[in-house]
Every structure is written in C-alpha cells, then in structure tokens.
Design a protein around this motif. Sequence first.
Motif, PDB file in Angstrom:
ATOM      1  N   VAL A   1       0.851  -1.142   0.122  1.00 24.19           N
ATOM      2  CA  VAL A   1      -0.104   0.040   0.033  1.00 24.19           C
ATOM      3  C   VAL A   1       0.762   1.301  -0.068  1.00 24.19           C
ATOM      4  O   VAL A   1       2.045   1.261   0.261  1.00 24.19           O
ATOM      5  CB  VAL A   1      -0.890   0.124   1.312  1.00 24.19           C
ATOM      6  N   GLY A   2       0.255   2.470  -0.276  1.00 23.63           N
ATOM      7  CA  GLY A   2       1.325   3.605  -0.221  1.00 23.63           C
ATOM      8  C   GLY A   2       0.547   4.755  -1.042  1.00 23.63           C
ATOM      9  O   GLY A   2      -0.435   4.538  -1.815  1.00 23.63           O
ATOM     10  N   ALA A   3       1.174   5.934  -0.759  1.00 24.67           N
ATOM     11  CA  ALA A   3       0.707   6.972  -1.453  1.00 24.67           C
ATOM     12  C   ALA A   3       1.986   8.169  -1.563  1.00 24.67           C
ATOM     13  O   ALA A   3       2.666   8.010  -0.596  1.00 24.67           O
ATOM     14  CB  ALA A   3      -0.466   7.688  -0.551  1.00 24.67           C
ATOM     15  N   GLY A   4       1.826   9.081  -2.340  1.00 27.15           N
ATOM     16  CA  GLY A   4       2.648  10.055  -2.482  1.00 27.15           C
ATOM     17  C   GLY A   4       3.263  10.167  -4.127  1.00 27.15           C
ATOM     18  O   GLY A   4       2.781   9.363  -5.116  1.00 27.15           O
ATOM     19  N   LYS A   5       4.140  11.056  -4.407  1.00 25.40           N
ATOM     20  CA  LYS A   5       4.441  11.581  -5.566  1.00 25.40           C
ATOM     21  C   LYS A   5       5.261  10.568  -6.348  1.00 25.40           C
ATOM     22  O   LYS A   5       5.606  10.213  -7.395  1.00 25.40           O
ATOM     23  CB  LYS A   5       4.990  12.923  -5.551  1.00 25.40           C
ATOM     24  N   SER A   6       5.871   9.919  -5.385  1.00 22.60           N
ATOM     25  CA  SER A   6       7.002   8.743  -5.818  1.00 22.60           C
ATOM     26  C   SER A   6       6.271   7.363  -5.501  1.00 22.60           C
ATOM     27  O   SER A   6       7.067   6.450  -5.583  1.00 22.60           O
ATOM     28  CB  SER A   6       8.118   8.688  -4.709  1.00 22.60           C
TER      29      SER A   6
ATOM     30  N   SER B   1      -0.270  12.876   1.746  1.00 23.80           N
ATOM     31  CA  SER B   1      -1.502  13.695   2.556  1.00 23.80           C
ATOM     32  C   SER B   1      -2.667  13.961   1.790  1.00 23.80           C
ATOM     33  O   SER B   1      -3.774  13.616   1.952  1.00 23.80           O
ATOM     34  CB  SER B   1      -1.074  14.692   3.460  1.00 23.80           C
ATOM     35  N   ALA B   2      -2.497  14.590   0.554  1.00 26.37           N
ATOM     36  CA  ALA B   2      -3.522  14.818  -0.139  1.00 26.37           C
ATOM     37  C   ALA B   2      -3.992  13.772  -1.132  1.00 26.37           C
ATOM     38  O   ALA B   2      -5.262  13.707  -1.293  1.00 26.37           O
ATOM     39  CB  ALA B   2      -3.031  16.218  -1.083  1.00 26.37           C
ATOM     40  N   LEU B   3      -3.009  12.970  -1.660  1.00 29.84           N
ATOM     41  CA  LEU B   3      -3.393  11.877  -2.464  1.00 29.84           C
ATOM     42  C   LEU B   3      -4.237  10.757  -1.780  1.00 29.84           C
ATOM     43  O   LEU B   3      -5.007  10.164  -2.409  1.00 29.84           O
ATOM     44  CB  LEU B   3      -1.950  11.467  -3.114  1.00 29.84           C
ATOM     45  N   MET B   4      -4.036  10.585  -0.472  1.00 32.31           N
ATOM     46  CA  MET B   4      -4.663   9.446   0.298  1.00 32.31           C
ATOM     47  C   MET B   4      -5.558  10.087   1.284  1.00 32.31           C
ATOM     48  O   MET B   4      -5.424  10.213   2.621  1.00 32.31           O
ATOM     49  CB  MET B   4      -3.660   8.446   0.732  1.00 32.31           C
ATOM     50  N   SER B   5      -6.575  10.727   0.725  1.00 34.83           N
ATOM     51  CA  SER B   5      -7.296  11.535   1.762  1.00 34.83           C
ATOM     52  C   SER B   5      -8.613  10.975   1.877  1.00 34.83           C
ATOM     53  O   SER B   5      -9.410  10.675   1.120  1.00 34.83           O
ATOM     54  CB  SER B   5      -7.617  12.913   1.124  1.00 34.83           C
TER      55      SER B   5
ATOM     56  N   ILE C   1      -7.312   7.914   7.977  1.00 31.78           N
ATOM     57  CA  ILE C   1      -6.072   7.206   7.634  1.00 31.78           C
ATOM     58  C   ILE C   1      -4.559   7.649   8.174  1.00 31.78           C
ATOM     59  O   ILE C   1      -3.784   7.366   8.158  1.00 31.78           O
ATOM     60  CB  ILE C   1      -6.034   6.806   6.150  1.00 31.78           C
ATOM     61  N   LYS C   2      -4.652   8.975   8.254  1.00 34.32           N
ATOM     62  CA  LYS C   2      -3.411   9.608   8.536  1.00 34.32           C
ATOM     63  C   LYS C   2      -3.224   9.425  10.146  1.00 34.32           C
ATOM     64  O   LYS C   2      -4.200   9.164  10.803  1.00 34.32           O
ATOM     65  CB  LYS C   2      -3.634  11.125   8.207  1.00 34.32           C
ATOM     66  N   GLY C   3      -2.302   9.707  10.802  1.00 35.31           N
ATOM     67  CA  GLY C   3      -1.875   9.881  12.157  1.00 35.31           C
ATOM     68  C   GLY C   3      -1.845   8.290  12.868  1.00 35.31           C
ATOM     69  O   GLY C   3      -2.563   8.358  13.879  1.00 35.31           O
TER      70      GLY C   3
ATOM     71  N   ILE D   1       5.510  13.171   7.477  1.00 36.45           N
ATOM     72  CA  ILE D   1       5.575  12.642   6.014  1.00 36.45           C
ATOM     73  C   ILE D   1       4.493  11.908   5.542  1.00 36.45           C
ATOM     74  O   ILE D   1       3.809  11.069   6.084  1.00 36.45           O
ATOM     75  CB  ILE D   1       6.800  11.516   5.911  1.00 36.45           C
ATOM     76  N   ALA D   2       3.574  12.521   4.525  1.00 35.17           N
ATOM     77  CA  ALA D   2       2.101  12.190   4.309  1.00 35.17           C
ATOM     78  C   ALA D   2       1.382  12.167   5.509  1.00 35.17           C
ATOM     79  O   ALA D   2       0.289  11.459   5.448  1.00 35.17           O
ATOM     80  CB  ALA D   2       2.118  10.771   3.642  1.00 35.17           C
TER      81      ALA D   2
END
Length: 418
Positions: free
Chosen positions: A42-47, A124-128, A166-168, A196-197
């Motif tokens: 799983v994952g999220a981010g520009k990379s 953070s924005a991509l996995m909102s 999903i954050k924190g 980070i994210a």
Amino acid sequence: MTPADAQGLLRRMFDAAIAAADPSTVLARHLPEKPAGRCIVVGAGKSAAAMARALEQAWPDVDLSGVVVTRYGHMVPTERITVREAAHPVPDAAGEQAAREILQLARSATEDDLILALISGGGSALMSLPLPPLTATEKAEVNRLLLASGLAIDDMNRLRRRLSLIKGGGLARAAGKARLVSLAISDVPGDDPAAIASGPTVPDPTAQQDLSQLVTRLGPSLPQAARDLLLAPAEPAPEFAVDYRLIATPQMSLEAAADVARAAGVTPLLLGDALEGEAREMGKVMGGIARAVAGRGTPVAAPAVLLSGGETTVTIGEAKPGRGGRNTEFLLSLALSLAAHPQIYALAGDTDGIDGTEDAAGAILTPDTLARAAAAELTPSAALAAHDSYNVFDALGDLIRTGPTLTNVNDFRALLVL
C-alpha cells in the motif's frame, strides 16, 4: 568560470540531488527480509508508483499485490501492484476512493502477511479520507485554506491528522496484527515520520494538543465540521510498534550536490535541510549571506556554494495572486536583494519537478536577471508583490522544467558565489 559554466554546475547539483532520491537506486537496500507468504503493498505520494516499480524489480519472486496512489501524471508501469492516480495538492474523489481501497487491504491482512507501506511527499492529499462528519468537499476546502495560510508544514500536518481516518496512524491501526514495514522518502524538515504524508503508519504525537490558535489562523472560511473536530477534546493516540525506514532524505540529496561542487573545485557549505519561513524573507536572508561570502569571505571563501533544503511558504493575501511557486518567489526576492551582484548565481527548485502547482521545478538566477527583465519591460518588484514570479522567469527563459521526477525530498536551493 564562465556564466554558462556556472549555470551548468548549478543544474548538475540539482540533478544529483534528485538522483540521490531515485527509488530505483535506493529502495532495494532498505527492504526487510522476504516474507514466506504474501506481501500486501500500500502507499501514497508523488513517488508511490516509482517505489512500487522498484519493489517489483527487487522482489521478482515474492507474492506481491496491493494498491498505491500517486499524483496525476506520475504513473509508471507496474505488473503486480495497482497504481491509482489522484489530485494534488487539493484532494479529489479519486484520492478518497484509493484511500478506501488501501484501508480495506490493510484490514484484510492476517498475522502471516507482510504489509509494505510506500510513503512519500504528497501522500497527505493523495490518500485523503475525511473523518466524519467532515465531507470530501469540505476537506478539499480545508486544504485550499492551508495552502494559502502561510502555516509551516508541521502545523498543517497537525491539522490534517486530526481530520483523517487514515493519517496519524490510521493505516497502521487498520493493519492490526499483520507485520507492517514503512519505506519512506522524506520531504519534510527534520524527517519526522508523523509529518511525511501526515504519518499514516505512526502514532500522532500531537493528538492531544490544543489547536485553537491554528484554527483561528485559518479564519472564518474554515468549514464548521472541520472547526468542531479540531476544537473537540482529543483521545490519546494509541501506541504501537513501528518499523519505519527512511530510504531517501533532503540531507542525503544535499550531500550528493556537495560532492558535485567539490569535484568542480567549489567549496560547499550546507546551511541545513530544514529551513522554513516566508519565501520572500528567505530570499533576503540568503542574499545577505551570499554577499558576505563574496565581499568578506565569510562564513566561507569563494568560490563556494551555499546549499539548503526545507520548505518555505507563501502567504496569499486578499488579492488574486498571479502565477508562481515558493521557489520562483524565493528567487525573485533574492534577485532584488542581490541587486545584480556580479559574482552570484542561484538555482531553486522542488525536487519533485513541480514548484507548487506549476509546470516548472523552479528557475535559475544570474547576475543579469534584473537587467534582462528591465529590457523585457518587466517589473520584478511588482511581480513579487503580486506573487507572479513564474511569469518573470518564464519570459526570461530561465525556468527549469524537468517534468515529474517521481521522487520528492522537498526544495533544493544553491547559491553559487564565484
């Protein structure tokens, strides 16, 4: 060194900084022991997509499956891991749907599974996934307010974590008893995993902090549901074990750029990888340091290059802004501060290839930037006041366009003093 040589050296340093954070070269060495069973990714981010591809290449014999989400235009081909695309920096419905898929995958894991979380800047924005009763539309409005607020990235992430499922640490809690390993590319000052994210796989260290001052900063346009959630008494963050591995950081990229400078006979001075503040104020400060190097040989003698990373901010007022990102705004302020100093060249750019929301990573500043602007009937001071730095450097042909680099270790600044 000729002007062309100076600009070439700046660009080689920038390219080296980006290459030092390329998942295809750095990810494999940080992988855990191969699992006996399946590996859920799983994952999220520009990379995220580039990291997924690097993982597939490193583990051709492992049962890999899963979903990662990246920014539109950052897709790369993968064979076993599904890549979704979504909006950044303001989240959209595609990002919310991807976040739901990712959370469900984590919940489906058993104690025998390995979950690999591929985390990078932009996640953070991509996995909102907004915390009810906050809606996706309201969450997007919160993001718009944050982007224009001038708040430091740490403060933004305090708010984002409180408004997310999903954050924190939300992703880690969903994983239950499955083994979870996070591989991360840092884009934040200090490389704080909670930032980070917005920390989907680590506990929220600010879960019980009073956020009322930050809420006040965002003003009356903050949606009421967000206001209520941010001001409500928060529960303590549950503790859990974390296997968190940083595979690339801003400091690593600055050191790679420093090696390029040394090879060219230029002394590098690393000013830090976590510099923050208003972009235009940072331009004035850096201009003063560069002039001291040129005129007094302090804190280092020329030829030298001042290298720094971190993330500046741009506070937008009431007037509608022009076009620009924090790096071109920094450079335009720096140009005015240097007043055409003949010994100083500079480059500033975002290592993800996108300065804010524009199609350029940043730009290059030369001693004749102001003269060329005047010849083109441009007024840099007015452009700076209007947050219109992009159009100045675009008209001069000095923008740096890399396209998406598929990594992100935040901003890179280099001031070359000859």
